[in-house]
Every structure is written in structure tokens, then in C-alpha cells.
Scaffold this active site. Structure first.
Site, PDB file in Angstrom:
ATOM      1  N   SER A 254       0.848  -1.193   0.000  1.00 19.73           N
ATOM      2  CA  SER A 254       0.000   0.000   0.000  1.00 19.73           C
ATOM      3  C   SER A 254       0.885   1.246   0.000  1.00 19.73           C
ATOM      4  CB  SER A 254      -0.886  -0.001   1.237  1.00 19.73           C
ATOM      5  OG  SER A 254      -0.065   0.229   2.379  1.00 19.73           O
ATOM      6  N   LYS A 255       0.257   2.378   0.022  1.00 13.50           N
ATOM      7  CA  LYS A 255       0.954   3.670   0.020  1.00 13.50           C
ATOM      8  C   LYS A 255       1.986   3.749   1.132  1.00 13.50           C
ATOM      9  CE  LYS A 255      -0.975   7.829  -1.743  1.00 13.50           C
ATOM     10  NZ  LYS A 255      -1.377   7.669  -3.027  1.00 13.50           N
ATOM     11  N   ARG A 256       1.586   3.219   2.283  1.00 16.54           N
ATOM     12  CA  ARG A 256       2.456   3.250   3.460  1.00 16.54           C
ATOM     13  C   ARG A 256       3.798   2.541   3.204  1.00 16.54           C
ATOM     14  NH1 ARG A 256       1.922  -0.960   7.285  1.00 16.54           N
ATOM     15  NH2 ARG A 256       0.214  -1.869   6.110  1.00 16.54           N
TER      16      ARG A 256
END
Ligand code: GLU
Length: 493
Positions: A254-256
Site C-alpha cells: 500500500s501507500k504506506r
């Protein structure tokens, strides 16, 4: 039999392509270049509601930035065009009509409300979701009545009710799906647009695609596609579903974890050659050791056999390391050229423009070894450019100094440095080393003080060289400012 390798990257412009998506493009490109085949870009823009403005441009910019040139597709054209599915609507209609005529597809008049109710009911009964096939066996009268009501039907595929669909995936091996688990999926929507399944299969056939290399998430669609190929009498391409990419904690990327759009990597100052190397290793390897490979080496060695079956891990730390390696491999002139746009756009507006090339040329040898990204350079080395770095006076004291001693040391330094004949790194080192022993300070303490005073940081490139580049005027001004900061007492003192 097809004799040449033709692969395609078929993004849907529903967002900005993130690293996982670009990895698919890269594997297709590497495979095509390795085999002397063709790399085709096809824009799958049939989901009108989910289209995002600017997405196509950003996809193409991402490919261009990484140097993934395409032989056919948007802008370059090609004999199998058009390469935007929205411009091919006239191609899908007759094909779907043929499927209806041949008894492989049927018209479905169910309203969205009815389908929604059906879905809710299926969830309530804990049944798998899927169309209940109500329109599959409509009588002629029923059909005529529904037509009269003016409902625009969708067209659904008549999935076989039993049996199995098998195919050999070049990475996963033999894969089998029970047909009873597949529903009668939609081929043509009521707005006249094809669904992904229909357009994808028709275009892969018409564009003579030999191999489909795509993300693992499409594996479950493949039995539907095989059934469609069979119903249409087309020979299916070979399939290779690429391993998933997970974050470093093994959860969904994910973005994280850094799964941001590829243009963000560009903006942060990753080098395209490092990015290509890094992405190539997300699910492929040459052997169990080799990490650093140029584009040419990747093209030469890429193969489907060494694509792994298990998930790849996206490790941002590794990317930073790799980018640092590629930055160090650049000549100073190349680094200068690549760094300038970042400095121009990243340094505060108070810094005079244009930024002096000669000045940056002097800084580069001091920072090249330490840089991980070009963008980071701006943050870490802004003290070379701005008038006066900001910092807390306490930073000057390090762990051991008090304000009086520090002030005294700065005062004498100011004196000696103003009298220095030549402000080069040897002279600076000579005078400051001598001074540190005269003052009875450890070199670490004293140089730490001078470093914070002149750069505003506790960690900076080698001190004497840095001071030489900053120049006498700047250094003296900053040391004076440091003395002022030390004499300013906080309210609590
Ligand atoms: N349009 C699909 C996507 O966005 C293509 C999937 C495929 O390659 O078949 O990924």
C-alpha cells in the site's frame, strides 16, 4: 502458430500507475526486448465512470521516464490500432452479436435493482455471489415483453454449467477452475461499452498477442477468458501471472510501504536506471546473488523461467540503497545536470536564481557519496545556499560544552579565520586543529561547534571542505550569528 513474441501492457486509466503496475509494464518490455519481439501499449478505457483525467498522460510519462519504449500504441500507432479501446467499440459489437447468434451469449434484462436484491439475498444465505441466470432461458414471449418495456439489455456469456476450465500458466503451472464457480459474466454493458473480459480477449486476439504477462490478481479472470476464446474459435495466448508484491511487513502493498505512483518516485529524485533495476528484481532474479544490473544486462538475461512463484517483497530501504549506488556511478557532470532541476525547484525562493552551476560543481564532490536521492540533496544541503540556516542554540553545545566556553571558542575562531591568508580546506584544517588544542577542547567537541555554527547541522559533509566551499564571508557571518544565538538567553534562564 504465432512465430513472434508480441506482448502488451494494458493499463486502465482509472488512476496513476503505481509501482506494481509499472512492474508489469517492465516485465513485458524486458521479455519483448529479450526475445526480439514487440511491446505494445493498449489503453483499456472502457470503464467510463472510473476514468481519471490525466491518467493516460501520466502512464505514458512513467513509461518514457523509465525508458520503456513501445513499438505500437498511443502516439506511435501501429497496424493493429486503434490502441484505445474506447475507439474500438465498433469492433466489439459484431463479435458479441455473433456469440449471441451462436448460442454462447444471451440478452439479460435484469434491472440493477433486481441484481442488487439478488446480491443481498445471496449474502444473507451465505451463498457465493453471482448472477442467478434468470434471463438465460427466457421464452420468446417473455423476451418480447421485456423488449416492449423499453429495457436496454446487457449481454452475458453463457458459461458452461459443469466441467472444468484448465490452462497452463507459464509461472504457476497447470491451473484448473470448476465452471460451476464462474457466473454468466457480462460481455457488453447497457451503455454499449464492452466489459474488461470481452475487450481484453478480443483485442489480445486481434492484436496477435502471443503472451499475456499480467498481475496475479487477474488469474481468476483467466478461465473466463479461456472460455471466451473457445467460444469465439480463437487460439488463446500463453498466460504468465506475475507474483504478488507485498510490503516489507508481508501485508498487501500500500501507500504506506511506498507503493505510490511512479511519477512520485521521479519527483523525489530516484534515478530511472535504479528504478528499472529495482523493479526488475520484484519477482525475477538472475541468480541468488546479483543485485546490480544495467538495463542492457537485464534485457540480455530476462526470462520467464526465473520469475518466482512466491510473492516479492517491496523494500524501500533497498531502493534507497540502490539509488545511492547509481548516484555514485554518475560522473560529476551527469550528477550536476540531474541535480540542477531539483535545486531550482526545491530550494526556497529566497535563494537567488539561477543557481550558480560553478558553485554546485564545487559541492558535488562533497555530497555525491552520501546522497540517496536527488530530492534529499535539497533538504540535506540547503545550508550551502540559504543565507542563514536556522537551528536551536543548544545544538552548538553538543553534549559537553557550556555557553561561555562555546562563545569564547567561537570568538577566537572568528579572529583566526578572518586573518587566514587563504580560505582553503588545508589552511582551515591547520588553523582549527591548532586552535582546538590551544583551547583545550577535544577536536570532536570543537569541530562539532564549528560545524553547527557554519552549517546549522550536526551531520554534514567533511567540515573543512564544506567551509572552503561556503567561503570566508559566509562562514564568518554564520559564526557571528552563532555567538549572538548563544548570548540570547531563553526566558527560563
Ligand atoms: N486493464 C487491466 C489492468 O488495468 C489489464 C489486465 C490484463 O493485463 O489483462 O490491469
Amino acid at each position: 502458430m504465432r512465430d513472434s513474441v508480441r506482448v502488451r501492457y494494458a493499463p486502465s486509466p482509472t488512476g496513476f500507475p503505481h509501482v506494481g503496475n509499472i512492474r508489469t509494464a517492465l516485465f513485458n518490455w524486458l521479455f519483448a526486448r529479450n526475445m526480439g519481439g514487440s511491446f505494445i501499449v493498449r489503453i483499456e478505457d472502457t470503464d467510463v465512470a472510473r476514468m481519471v483525467d490525466g491518467a493516460v498522460e501520466s502512464i505514458l510519462d512513467g513509461l518514457r521516464w523509465l525508458g520503456l519504449d513501445w513499438d505500437e500504441g498511443p502516439e506511435v500507432g501501429g497496424e493493429y490500432g486503434p490502441y484505445f479501446q474506447s475507439q474500438r467499440l465498433g469492433i466489439y459489437q459484431p463479435i458479441v452479436q455473433r456469440l449471441v447468434r451462436d448460442g454462447h451469449a444471451y440478452l439479460c434484462y435484469c434491472s440493477p435493482e433486481r441484481l442488487e436484491e439478488m446480491r443481498l439475498e445471496q449474502t444473507r444465505r451465505k451463498e457465493p455471489p453471482g448472477y442467478d441466470r434468470r434471463c438465460r432461458s427466457l421464452s420468446n414471449e417473455e423476451r418480447a415483453r421485456l423488449e416492449d418495456e423499453g429495457i436496454t439489455p446487457v449481454i452475458r456469456f453463457k458459461t458452461p454449467l459443469d466441467g472444468e476450465t484448465r490452462f497452463n500458466d507459464l509461472i504457476k503451472g497447470e491451473v484448473a477452475f470448476k465452471n460451476s464457480t464462474l457466473d454468466d459474466f457480462v460481455l457488453l454493458k447497457s451503455d454499449g461499452y464492452p466489459t474488461y473480459h470481452l475487450a481484453n480477449v478480443v483485442d489480445d486476439h486481434l492484436m496477435a498477442i502471443s503472451h499475456v504477462l499480467r498481475a496475479d490478481e487477474w488469474l481468476a479472470s483467466t478461465p473466463r477468458h479461456i472460455l471466451l476464446y473457445n467460444a469465439l474459435g480463437f487460439e488463446p495466448p500463453q498466460f504468465a501471472h506475475l507474483p504478488m508484491i507485498l510490503g516489507s511487513d508481508r501485508s498487501k502493498l500500500s501507500k504506506r510501504h511506498g507503493a505510490v505512483s511512479i511519477t512520485e518516485y521521479q519527483d523525489q529524485g530516484y534515478l530511472p536506471e535504479a528504478m528499472v533495476n529495482f523493479l526488475a528484481l520484484l519477482g525475477w532474479s538472475l541468480d541468488d546473488r546479483t543485485e546490480l544490473m544495467s538495463r542492457e544486462e537485464l534485457v540480455k538475461n530476462f526470462n520467464l523461467e526465473r520469475i518466482s512463484r512466491t510473492s516479492a517483497i517491496f523494500d524501500l530501504k533497498k531502493l534507497d540503497w540502490m539509488n545511492g549506488v547509481y548516484i555514485r556511478q554518475l560522473s560529476q557532470d551527469e550528477l550536476l545536470e540531474r541535480l540542477m532541476p531539483f535545486l531550482e525547484s526545491g530550494l526556497p525562493t529566497s535563494v537567488e536564481r539561477p543557481i550558480s552551476l560553478d558553485y554546485v560543481r564545487k559541492i558535488i564532490p562533497l555530497v555525491q557519496e552520501r546522497m540517496r536521492t536527488l530530492g534529499e540533496g535539497v533538504e540535506l544541503y540547503d545550508f550551502f545556499f540559504i543565507n542563514q540556516p536556522d537551528y536551536d542554540a543548544e545544538l552548538l553545545l553538543g553534549k559537553t560544552l557550556d555557553r561561555e566556553r562555546a562563545s569564547g571558542a567561537l570568538g577566537i575562531s572568528l579572529d583566526r579565520l578572518s586573518g587566514l591568508d587563504s580560505f582553503d580546506s588545508e589552511s582551515l584544517e591547520g588553523v582549527l586543529r591548532l586552535l582546538s588544542s590551544e583551547l583545550g577542547l577535544k577536536t570532536g567537541e570543537f569541530f562539532g561547534l564549528i560545524r553547527v555554527a557554519t552549517t546549522g547541522r550536526i551531520a554534514a559533509p567533511p567540515l573543512f571542505q564544506t567551509m572552503a566551499v561556503l567561503g570566508r564571508e559566509r562562514c564568518l557571518g554564520r559564526i557571528e550569528e552563532a555567538t549572538r544565538r548563544l548570548s540570547r538567553r531563553g526566558p527560563e534562564q
